[in-house]
Scaffold this motif. Structure first.
Motif, mmCIF file in Angstrom:
data_model
loop_
_atom_site.group_PDB
_atom_site.id
_atom_site.type_symbol
_atom_site.label_atom_id
_atom_site.label_comp_id
_atom_site.label_asym_id
_atom_site.label_seq_id
_atom_site.Cartn_x
_atom_site.Cartn_y
_atom_site.Cartn_z
ATOM 1 N N GLU A 137 121.886 169.042 47.688
ATOM 2 C CA GLU A 137 121.308 167.740 47.339
ATOM 3 C C GLU A 137 120.736 167.728 45.923
ATOM 4 O O GLU A 137 120.577 166.662 45.309
ATOM 5 C CB GLU A 137 120.218 167.349 48.343
ATOM 6 C CG GLU A 137 118.929 168.127 48.262
ATOM 7 C CD GLU A 137 118.948 169.477 48.979
ATOM 8 O OE1 GLU A 137 117.895 170.144 49.024
ATOM 9 O OE2 GLU A 137 120.028 169.856 49.492
ATOM 10 N N LYS A 173 130.792 162.781 45.038
ATOM 11 C CA LYS A 173 129.887 163.002 46.167
ATOM 12 C C LYS A 173 128.432 162.831 45.769
ATOM 13 O O LYS A 173 127.609 162.327 46.552
ATOM 14 C CB LYS A 173 130.123 164.396 46.740
ATOM 15 C CG LYS A 173 129.315 164.696 47.999
ATOM 16 C CD LYS A 173 129.680 166.061 48.572
ATOM 17 C CE LYS A 173 128.894 166.364 49.854
ATOM 18 N NZ LYS A 173 129.250 167.685 50.411
ATOM 19 N N TYR A 174 128.097 163.247 44.536
ATOM 20 C CA TYR A 174 126.706 163.216 44.103
ATOM 21 C C TYR A 174 126.529 162.261 42.931
ATOM 22 O O TYR A 174 127.469 161.972 42.194
ATOM 23 C CB TYR A 174 126.250 164.624 43.697
ATOM 24 C CG TYR A 174 126.373 165.627 44.820
ATOM 25 C CD1 TYR A 174 125.485 165.622 45.892
ATOM 26 C CD2 TYR A 174 127.402 166.571 44.813
ATOM 27 C CE1 TYR A 174 125.608 166.525 46.925
ATOM 28 C CE2 TYR A 174 127.540 167.488 45.851
ATOM 29 C CZ TYR A 174 126.632 167.461 46.904
ATOM 30 O OH TYR A 174 126.772 168.351 47.940
ATOM 31 N N ASN A 183 122.179 165.944 42.834
ATOM 32 C CA ASN A 183 121.811 164.570 42.488
ATOM 33 C C ASN A 183 120.824 164.507 41.335
ATOM 34 O O ASN A 183 120.572 163.424 40.799
ATOM 35 C CB ASN A 183 121.203 163.861 43.705
ATOM 36 C CG ASN A 183 122.240 163.559 44.773
ATOM 37 O OD1 ASN A 183 123.284 162.982 44.483
ATOM 38 N ND2 ASN A 183 121.955 163.958 46.012
ATOM 39 N N HIS A 230 125.638 167.889 35.865
ATOM 40 C CA HIS A 230 126.761 168.717 36.287
ATOM 41 C C HIS A 230 127.471 169.359 35.097
ATOM 42 O O HIS A 230 127.951 170.492 35.173
ATOM 43 C CB HIS A 230 127.770 167.877 37.078
ATOM 44 C CG HIS A 230 127.162 167.129 38.218
ATOM 45 N ND1 HIS A 230 127.882 166.240 38.990
ATOM 46 C CD2 HIS A 230 125.905 167.131 38.748
ATOM 47 C CE1 HIS A 230 127.089 165.713 39.916
ATOM 48 N NE2 HIS A 230 125.892 166.233 39.780
ATOM 49 N N GLN A 277 126.375 156.193 40.308
ATOM 50 C CA GLN A 277 127.140 156.723 41.441
ATOM 51 C C GLN A 277 128.592 156.328 41.207
ATOM 52 O O GLN A 277 128.979 155.180 41.399
ATOM 53 C CB GLN A 277 126.636 156.150 42.757
ATOM 54 C CG GLN A 277 127.278 156.798 43.974
ATOM 55 C CD GLN A 277 126.868 158.262 44.148
ATOM 56 O OE1 GLN A 277 125.682 158.571 44.260
ATOM 57 N NE2 GLN A 277 127.838 159.154 44.173
#
Length: 403
Positions: free
Chosen positions: A38, A201-202, A41, A45, A196
């Motif tokens: 999690e 996914k994140y 988030n 990245h 988003q």
């Protein structure tokens, strides 16, 4: 307070950290995200995939070990990191998780060399260091929330305008979706934008400098479209360019950052930018134009050519407001039209010899922003020319590094 024995043990690990620091932090992040996915988030990245965050954390851990008995020495660095933490939404509850996995990584990388004595010492030291961050960040969260129009964490903003500034840079004008007040900020600060992206996914977080003057009814950010959309560094910028239009909504945090211009002093200012590093300087120079039009300003911008340079006309138009303003464009590969521009000053790169003829002023404050190689070259040149290091301020986009 740490015992003298703990301090001695921590200091004894400095040589090991100098060799194995990045291996430890790489292992740390791997284990951390496996146990707590999690947190993707929150973290950038791209910085993870390129190893920037691992190197930055290794540098921070090493500095903490060296100065464990005088942590006040690294408070400026702590504050810079804390600004990013506040902007990303790092909270006190995250620190025990980080501490647990940092100790696991130390043990995993060092093996038997990480004795119980060393692990216990680092557990104690981490508790003290974490509390320093928590206390500083608490003040920053309160300051962000308590200012006029301020808020805590992320808030939804709506895009009210989208302007193409060059072949690669587009500006987005943002206002709060549900309120009318936009807080002020210090020229040079940034916001974190969270999107988003469909198929991801994140959530993705990126930090962008505010490129307009403070005190407006909107925020302006100017985003360079990086690489290809399927690459880590290009994912968010491509999404913003191609899919976030007027009326679109994004979530952002309140302005943060300590690479700022003091509008209370009147010293001459020299702004030297490379590529998209121009964005925080647009906030600075516009802020000067509105509140200190007589302050001496030298603005030097380097880019590949005029087609990829943003804000060309905006910079030129400032001559009508600023009474003491020098503007120079340096292009690596200028077009015929670029060469004809009255502000075109040099082909190639900014070098020490050219800087010597343009901007050396012992009373000036120098601000530099751009790629790491650009920063190194400019800062080194200024130091060689005798500019006091206290007058040299620099910023780049990403985790802290050592020049």
């Amino acid at each position: 307070m740490l015992s003298q024995q703990t301090i001695n043990i921590i200091k004894s690990t400095v040589p090991v950290l100098e060799v194995h620091g990045t291996a430890i932090t790489t292992t740390f992040y791997k284990n951390l995200f496996e146990a707590h996915p999690e947190l993707f988030n929150i973290f950038n990245h791209t910085n993870q995939k390129k190893g920037r965050q691992q190197t930055a954390l290794a540098n921070t851990v090493l500095a903490a070990a060296k100065y464990i008995d005088q942590l006040e020495t690294i408070v400026p660095v702590v504050k810079q990191i804390a600004q990013k933490h506040r902007s990303l939404g790092i909270k006190p509850e995250h620190y025990p998780i980080v501490g647990e996995h940092l100790l696991i990584a130390i043990k995993e990388v060092l093996g038997d060399a990480a004795t119980e004595e060393i692990i216990h010492a680092w557990a104690d030291a981490y508790g003290v260091i974490a509390q320093v961050f928590i206390d500083i960040e608490k003040e920053m969260y309160e300051q962000a929330a308590n200012q006029l129009g301020g808020w805590k964490d992320f808030k939804e903003f709506t895009v009210i305008d989208k302007v193409k500034e060059s072949d690669v840079i587009t500006s987005f004008y943002l206002v709060p979706t549900k309120t009318a007040v936009v807080p002020t900020f210090e020229p040079g600060q940034y916001i974190t934008i969270r999107v988003q992206i469909p198929g991801e996914k994140y959530a993705c977080n990126r930090q962008y400098s505010l490129s307009g003057a403070p005190g407006k009814k909107y925020f302006r950010i100017s985003v360079k479209k990086e690489a290809e959309p399927n690459t880590p560094e290009g994912k968010v910028s491509n999404y913003l360019h191609e899919h976030v239009n007027i009326g679109g909504r994004v979530k952002i945090t309140a302005p943060a950052g300590d690479f700022t211009l003091n509008l209370e002093t009147h010293t001459p200012v020299v702004l030297i930018s490379g590529g998209v590093g121009i964005t925080p300087f647009m906030s600075m120079v516009n802020g000067i134009a509105e509140s200190q039009p007589n302050r001496p300003v030298t603005f030097i911008h380097a880019s590949r050519n005029g087609n990829v340079q943003a804000f060309k006309e905006e910079l030129k138009n400032l001559k009508s407001t600023l009474s003491n303003y020098q503007l120079s464009f340096v292009y690596g590969n200028p077009s015929e039209e670029d060469v004809k521009d009255i502000h075109f000053s040099k082909q190639g790169y900014i070098d020490e010899e050219w800087l010597k003829t343009k901007v050396i002023d012992s009373d000036a404050d120098y601000y530099i922003c751009g790629p790491v190689s650009f920063l190194r070259a400019i800062v080194t040149s200024l130091e060689e020319l005798g500019v006091n290091s206290e007058r040299i301020h620099f910023e780049f986009f990403g985790p802290a590094i050592n020049l």
